[in-house]
Design an enzyme around this catalytic site. Structure first.
Site, PDB file in Angstrom:
ATOM      1  N   LYS A  96       0.843  -1.213   0.000  1.00  0.00           N
ATOM      2  CA  LYS A  96       0.000   0.000   0.000  1.00  0.00           C
ATOM      3  C   LYS A  96       0.879   1.265   0.000  1.00  0.00           C
ATOM      4  CE  LYS A  96      -3.405  -2.659   2.496  1.00  0.00           C
ATOM      5  NZ  LYS A  96      -4.661  -2.669   3.204  1.00  0.00           N
ATOM      6  N   GLU A 117      -9.756  -0.443  -1.233  1.00  0.00           N
ATOM      7  CA  GLU A 117      -9.399   0.952  -0.934  1.00  0.00           C
ATOM      8  C   GLU A 117      -9.576   1.837  -2.157  1.00  0.00           C
ATOM      9  OE1 GLU A 117      -5.638  -0.084   0.809  1.00  0.00           O
ATOM     10  OE2 GLU A 117      -6.736  -1.001   2.475  1.00  0.00           O
TER      11      GLU A 117
HETATM   12  C1  PEP Z   1      -5.004  -5.885   1.531  1.00  0.00           C
HETATM   13  O1  PEP Z   1      -4.758  -4.709   1.515  1.00  0.00           O
HETATM   14  O2  PEP Z   1      -5.139  -6.466   0.450  1.00  0.00           O
HETATM   15  C2  PEP Z   1      -5.147  -6.560   2.831  1.00  0.00           C
HETATM   16  C3  PEP Z   1      -5.651  -7.753   2.830  1.00  0.00           C
HETATM   17  O3  PEP Z   1      -4.737  -5.892   3.953  1.00  0.00           O
HETATM   18  P1  PEP Z   1      -4.533  -6.496   5.450  1.00  0.00           P
HETATM   19  O4  PEP Z   1      -3.805  -7.808   5.291  1.00  0.00           O
HETATM   20  O5  PEP Z   1      -3.731  -5.478   6.173  1.00  0.00           O
HETATM   21  O6  PEP Z   1      -5.907  -6.699   6.014  1.00  0.00           O
END
Ligand code: PEP
Length: 249
Positions: free
Chosen positions: A13, A97
């Site tokens: 991210k 997101e």
């Molecule tokens: C993602 O962003 O694809 C995700 C699954 O995040 P997290 O593992 O932090 O929940």
């Protein structure tokens, strides 16, 4: 895990600095990873080239987004051609997101995925329901609608990995139970069989994402239709990410 090759992606991210990413790459380069797993990491754009040239070939690099067509006068965008130029092999599309914070809709996401696939990138195609949609009994409707938007435009499913990521589980520490995840994965497979083909249904990898970590990956990986993971937070720690990669059963 299912019959396809296990696939684990790390979605970094909008995290990291030159220093922290150099350390993460060095941890990944020295990690022992099971050989029978496709491993991909997705750094922020500005570090993509640096990671692509310093990371072991064992791990492929993915972008977190790409433009819907050829580059040109599109301020702030990054083209598929540019991604390929620096050795990037994959791109994530449909992440929750981008759907829910940035406001991308099914059609826009479909266009970006189709263009990337047509130009030879692999696509990690994300789908998943919000908490209120799950509570209203709409989980399958939402996932199938998002899936259909990909199915309507993809030239082929050969280079597509589907990531089922319930939005209520992303970054919340609230992981889906292995049964909740398996239930949707098998439903997605049946949808593919009915709406695309039996071959695509059996060959396409369906990975789970949402608060996967070194402790919960083992039970999830045992589920018949879970072919790997898309990992956010825990992918920022090299040793824990390696544990998740090695949870292949
Ligand atoms: C993602 O962003 O694809 C995700 C699954 O995040 P997290 O593992 O932090 O929940």
């Amino acid at each position: 895990a299912g019959s396809g090759k296990f696939f684990v992606g790390g979605n970094w991210k909008c995290n990291g600095t030159k220093d922290s990413i150099t350390k993460l790459v060095s941890d990944l380069n020295s990690a022992k990873l099971e050989s029978d797993v496709d491993v991909v990491v997705s750094p922020p754009f500005v570090y993509l080239d640096m990671v692509s040239s310093s990371l072991t070939d064992r791990i492929k690099v993915s972008a977190q987004n790409s433009w819907i067509g050829k580059g040109g006068a599109f301020t702030g965008e990054i083209s598929v051609e540019q991604l390929k130029d620096i050795g990037c092999k994959w791109v994530i599309h449909g992440h929750s997101e981008r759907r829910h914070i940035i406001g991308e809709d099914d059609q826009f996401i479909g266009k970006k995925a189709a263009y990337a696939l047509n130009e030879g990138l692999g696509v990690i195609a994300c789908i998943g329901e919000l908490l209120e949609e799950r509570e209203a009994g709409k989980t399958f409707d939402v996932c199938f609608r998002q899936l259909k938007a990909f199915a309507d435009v993809v030239p082929s499913w050969d280079n597509v990995v589907i990531a089922y990521e319930p939005v209520w589980a992303i970054g919340t520490g609230k992981v889906a139970t292995p049964q909740q995840a398996q239930e949707v994965h098998v439903a997605v497979r049946i949808w593919l069989k009915k709406n695309v083909s039996e071959e695509v249904a059996s060959k396409t990898r369906i990975i789970y994402g949402g608060s996967v970590n070194g402790s919960n990956c083992g039970e999830l990986a045992k589920q018949e239709d879970i072919d790997g993971f898309l990992v956010g937070g825990a992918s920022l720690k090299g040793p824990e990410f390696a544990t998740i990669v090695n949870s292949v059963t």
